[in-house]
Scaffold this motif. Structure first.
Motif, mmCIF file in Angstrom:
data_model
loop_
_atom_site.group_PDB
_atom_site.id
_atom_site.type_symbol
_atom_site.label_atom_id
_atom_site.label_comp_id
_atom_site.label_asym_id
_atom_site.label_seq_id
_atom_site.Cartn_x
_atom_site.Cartn_y
_atom_site.Cartn_z
ATOM 1 N N VAL A 1 1.111 -0.993 0.238
ATOM 2 C CA VAL A 1 -0.067 0.133 -0.103
ATOM 3 C C VAL A 1 0.479 1.476 -0.087
ATOM 4 N N ILE A 2 0.379 2.318 -0.500
ATOM 5 C CA ILE A 2 0.921 3.798 -1.091
ATOM 6 C C ILE A 2 0.332 4.411 -0.896
ATOM 7 N N ALA A 3 0.257 5.715 -0.291
ATOM 8 C CA ALA A 3 -0.461 6.820 -0.209
ATOM 9 C C ALA A 3 0.567 8.243 -0.201
ATOM 10 N N GLY A 4 -0.185 8.859 -1.526
ATOM 11 C CA GLY A 4 0.800 10.527 -0.515
ATOM 12 C C GLY A 4 -0.120 11.756 -1.779
ATOM 13 N N ASP A 5 0.280 12.709 -1.189
ATOM 14 C CA ASP A 5 -0.683 13.604 -1.344
ATOM 15 C C ASP A 5 -0.379 15.146 -2.551
ATOM 16 N N ARG A 6 -1.216 15.820 -3.113
ATOM 17 C CA ARG A 6 -0.732 16.483 -3.830
ATOM 18 C C ARG A 6 0.539 17.033 -4.115
ATOM 19 N N ASN A 7 1.229 17.854 -3.031
ATOM 20 C CA ASN A 7 2.743 18.571 -2.623
ATOM 21 C C ASN A 7 3.670 18.066 -2.664
ATOM 22 N N GLY A 8 3.238 16.601 -3.267
ATOM 23 C CA GLY A 8 4.607 15.959 -2.716
ATOM 24 C C GLY A 8 4.794 14.775 -1.367
ATOM 25 N N ASN A 9 4.485 14.740 -0.303
ATOM 26 C CA ASN A 9 4.480 14.498 0.820
ATOM 27 C C ASN A 9 3.378 12.807 1.011
ATOM 28 N N SER A 10 5.213 12.194 1.000
ATOM 29 C CA SER A 10 4.141 10.525 1.573
ATOM 30 C C SER A 10 4.047 10.345 2.523
ATOM 31 N N LEU A 11 2.722 9.390 2.412
ATOM 32 C CA LEU A 11 1.960 9.514 3.420
ATOM 33 C C LEU A 11 2.077 8.366 3.842
ATOM 34 N N TYR A 12 2.577 7.272 3.866
ATOM 35 C CA TYR A 12 2.586 5.380 3.862
ATOM 36 C C TYR A 12 3.019 5.169 3.145
ATOM 37 N N SER A 13 4.141 4.171 2.974
ATOM 38 C CA SER A 13 4.147 2.930 1.532
ATOM 39 C C SER A 13 4.795 1.645 2.627
ATOM 40 N N LYS A 14 3.859 0.734 2.702
ATOM 41 C CA LYS A 14 4.395 -0.177 3.086
ATOM 42 C C LYS A 14 4.266 -2.080 2.243
ATOM 43 N N ALA A 15 5.097 -2.735 2.146
ATOM 44 C CA ALA A 15 4.413 -4.024 1.920
ATOM 45 C C ALA A 15 4.937 -5.171 3.106
ATOM 46 N N ASP A 16 4.099 -5.979 3.196
ATOM 47 C CA ASP A 16 4.292 -7.214 3.963
ATOM 48 C C ASP A 16 3.809 -8.693 3.160
ATOM 49 N N GLY A 17 4.056 -9.613 3.719
ATOM 50 C CA GLY A 17 3.523 -10.956 3.686
ATOM 51 C C GLY A 17 4.181 -11.139 2.556
ATOM 52 N N ILE A 18 3.788 -12.605 1.642
ATOM 53 C CA ILE A 18 4.381 -13.363 0.138
ATOM 54 C C ILE A 18 3.963 -12.530 -0.853
ATOM 55 N N ALA A 19 4.532 -13.319 -2.371
ATOM 56 C CA ALA A 19 4.489 -12.597 -3.500
ATOM 57 C C ALA A 19 3.940 -13.582 -3.634
ATOM 58 N N SER A 20 4.005 -15.398 -3.356
ATOM 59 C CA SER A 20 3.468 -16.703 -3.834
ATOM 60 C C SER A 20 3.844 -17.418 -2.763
ATOM 61 N N LEU A 21 2.037 -18.347 -2.979
ATOM 62 C CA LEU A 21 2.202 -19.631 -2.824
ATOM 63 C C LEU A 21 2.169 -20.592 -3.009
ATOM 64 N N LYS A 22 3.120 -20.832 -4.546
ATOM 65 C CA LYS A 22 3.943 -21.931 -4.838
ATOM 66 C C LYS A 22 5.003 -22.717 -4.609
ATOM 67 N N GLU A 23 4.664 -23.761 -3.977
ATOM 68 C CA GLU A 23 5.464 -24.902 -2.923
ATOM 69 C C GLU A 23 6.921 -24.573 -3.271
ATOM 70 N N GLY A 24 7.611 -24.171 -3.153
ATOM 71 C CA GLY A 24 9.333 -24.052 -3.056
ATOM 72 C C GLY A 24 9.380 -22.355 -3.714
ATOM 73 N N SER A 25 8.843 -21.744 -3.512
ATOM 74 C CA SER A 25 9.016 -19.977 -4.063
ATOM 75 C C SER A 25 8.181 -19.720 -3.446
ATOM 76 N N HIS B 1 -12.570 -4.160 2.234
ATOM 77 C CA HIS B 1 -12.434 -3.542 3.968
ATOM 78 C C HIS B 1 -11.164 -3.075 4.561
ATOM 79 N N LEU B 2 -9.877 -3.764 4.335
ATOM 80 C CA LEU B 2 -8.772 -3.301 4.861
ATOM 81 C C LEU B 2 -8.415 -2.416 3.986
ATOM 82 N N HIS B 3 -8.479 -2.310 2.775
ATOM 83 C CA HIS B 3 -8.135 -1.218 1.866
ATOM 84 C C HIS B 3 -8.935 0.187 2.068
ATOM 85 N N GLU B 4 -9.845 -0.359 2.363
ATOM 86 C CA GLU B 4 -11.275 0.872 2.763
ATOM 87 C C GLU B 4 -10.661 1.334 4.370
#
Length: 420
Positions: free
Chosen positions: A42-66, A403-406
């Protein structure tokens, strides 16, 4: 092509976040622990270029071995979040004088409207019954979903028409294979969600002689310094090793999530599908979205931004749009973004406009759209905010994840209010 189930939709949001009120960060963490959501950014910012938040978490794949970590540069299938790129590209083409919003597209795309309007299906003859449409389909119709088309996977009538021809909905390598369909209403008189953006992208390709990707690279991605958006991640070694896998819950939205090993997001598609075929990272999508929020002159002229954001539906089409969203739980979930049904909505080339705001979340006139794997973006011009939420989870537009995104959006609205 069954992409979602109507069942248990009303319960999904409450079940995911049952218990006392918690912060949006804790809510995302809880979804990871419950294995409802493998990973997100998730990433958010405002019109003036201020970064409000950015974060990533968890895993990108549930494939076995990756199971690589989900990061801000993880490459995701953007699905219908591709449409905003295509809308900007079309307005650039209009500026360049190579296409016109209100000229019949059949001059360049003879496939569009060639069946006429499918009024009903004759079961005894196993064939459709048609009438000729009177109004030519235009690029404006295609970008506002008022063309008369509907996605065949969303229409029982078109599904029956496909079956009568021994075909499956929305399959095949090209836009022509997927979207050469009968119309369902007279162009300009109603609203149905459709593959119009795929045809809009094909229009650009035919008039320029280049691929839609090349057009976007030259006019959108390179000017903004974007490198992580493409229609062909498998041809990009620098991206393919960062590609997230789509995961799925049960059809009723119950975990744990598992790898959707047999799911092909493009159903055999090989074209640049302007309505849903791009892949990209949260970081670079946000870079683009923020440029749109700022009305960056590297993309469009002021009058083109005005057209991009202008409500395109007259009262008749707007009523049809809102009736459409309220016509079933699936429509409310998939197209209504699980927003309150009482909020009146309309459509612009950029996406859905919420005519009324929502307390503590957004001002009136906020633009919101998303994509099949529970993806989400918003542009709040009055507050001067924008944000993206990336993940790759089915069923489509799963209410629990939306709802999480909300909650994320509300937290950014509150955070921004405090620094004003």
């Amino acid at each position: 092509m069954a992409l979602f189930s109507d069942t248990k939709v009303s319960q999904q949001r409450d079940e995911l976040l049952a218990g006392p009120a918690i912060s949006f960060e804790e809510a995302y963490s809880e979804a990871l622990k419950k294995k409802v959501l493998p990973g997100y950014a998730v990433i958010a910012g405002d019109r003036n270029g201020n970064s409000l938040y950015s974060k990533a978490d968890g895993i990108a794949s549930l494939k076995e071995g990756s199971q690589p970590p989900f990061q801000l540069d993880t490459i995701c299938w953007l699905a219908s979040m591709t449409k905003l790129f295509t809308a900007v590209a079309c307005m650039q083409a209009v500026e360049a004088g190579i296409v016109d919003l209100d000229e019949p597209v059949s001059k360049i795309l003879p496939e569009v409207g060639n069946y006429g309007i499918l009024t009903h299906f004759d079961d005894e003859k196993n064939e459709g019954v048609y009438v000729q449409h009177k109004t030519p389909v235009t690029l404006r119709h295609l970008l506002s979903h008022t063309s008369g088309y509907e996605y065949d996977w969303f229409s029982p009538l078109l599904a029956k028409w496909r079956a009568s021809r021994g075909e499956l909905p929305w399959t095949g390598p090209t836009v022509e294979d997927k979207s050469t369909l009968p119309l369902l209403f007279e162009p300009g008189t109603s609203f149905l969600y459709s593959g119009g953006f795929d045809w809009a992208g094909k229009l650009i390709e035919r008039v320029t002689g280049n691929t839609l990707e090349q057009f976007m690279v030259e006019r959108i991605f390179e000017p903004l310094g974007i490198k992580d958006i493409t229609f062909y991640p498998d041809k990009r070694p620098d991206m393919s090793n960062r590609l997230a896998a789509v995961s799925t819950l049960s059809e009723t939205g119950e975990g744990p999530a598992v790898d959707a090993a047999t799911f092909d997001p493009l159903f055999g598609g090989k074209d640049c599908l302007g309505g849903g075929g791009a892949y990209g990272s949260a970081g670079d999508y946000f870079k683009f979205l923020h440029a749109v929020l700022r009305r960056d002159s590297r993309l469009l002229k002021p009058e083109s931004y005005d057209e991009l954001f202008k409500p395109q539906l007259d009262e008749q089409c707007k009523k049809a749009f809102n009736d459409y969203l309220r016509s079933s739980p699936a429509h409310a979930q998939y197209l209504g973004m699980s927003l309150p049904g009482e909020i009146e909505k309309t459509w612009s080339f950029a996406g859905m406009i919420c005519e009324q705001g929502q307390e503590g979340r957004m001002e009136d006139g906020t633009y919101i759209w998303g994509g099949v794997p529970s993806m989400y973006w918003y542009l709040d011009f009055k507050a001067g905010l924008c944000g993206v939420a990336f993940c790759q989870i089915l069923p489509p537009m799963f209410p629990g994840v939306l709802h999480l995104h909300e909650q994320f959006q509300k937290a950014m609205y509150e955070k921004h209010a405090k620094i004003q």
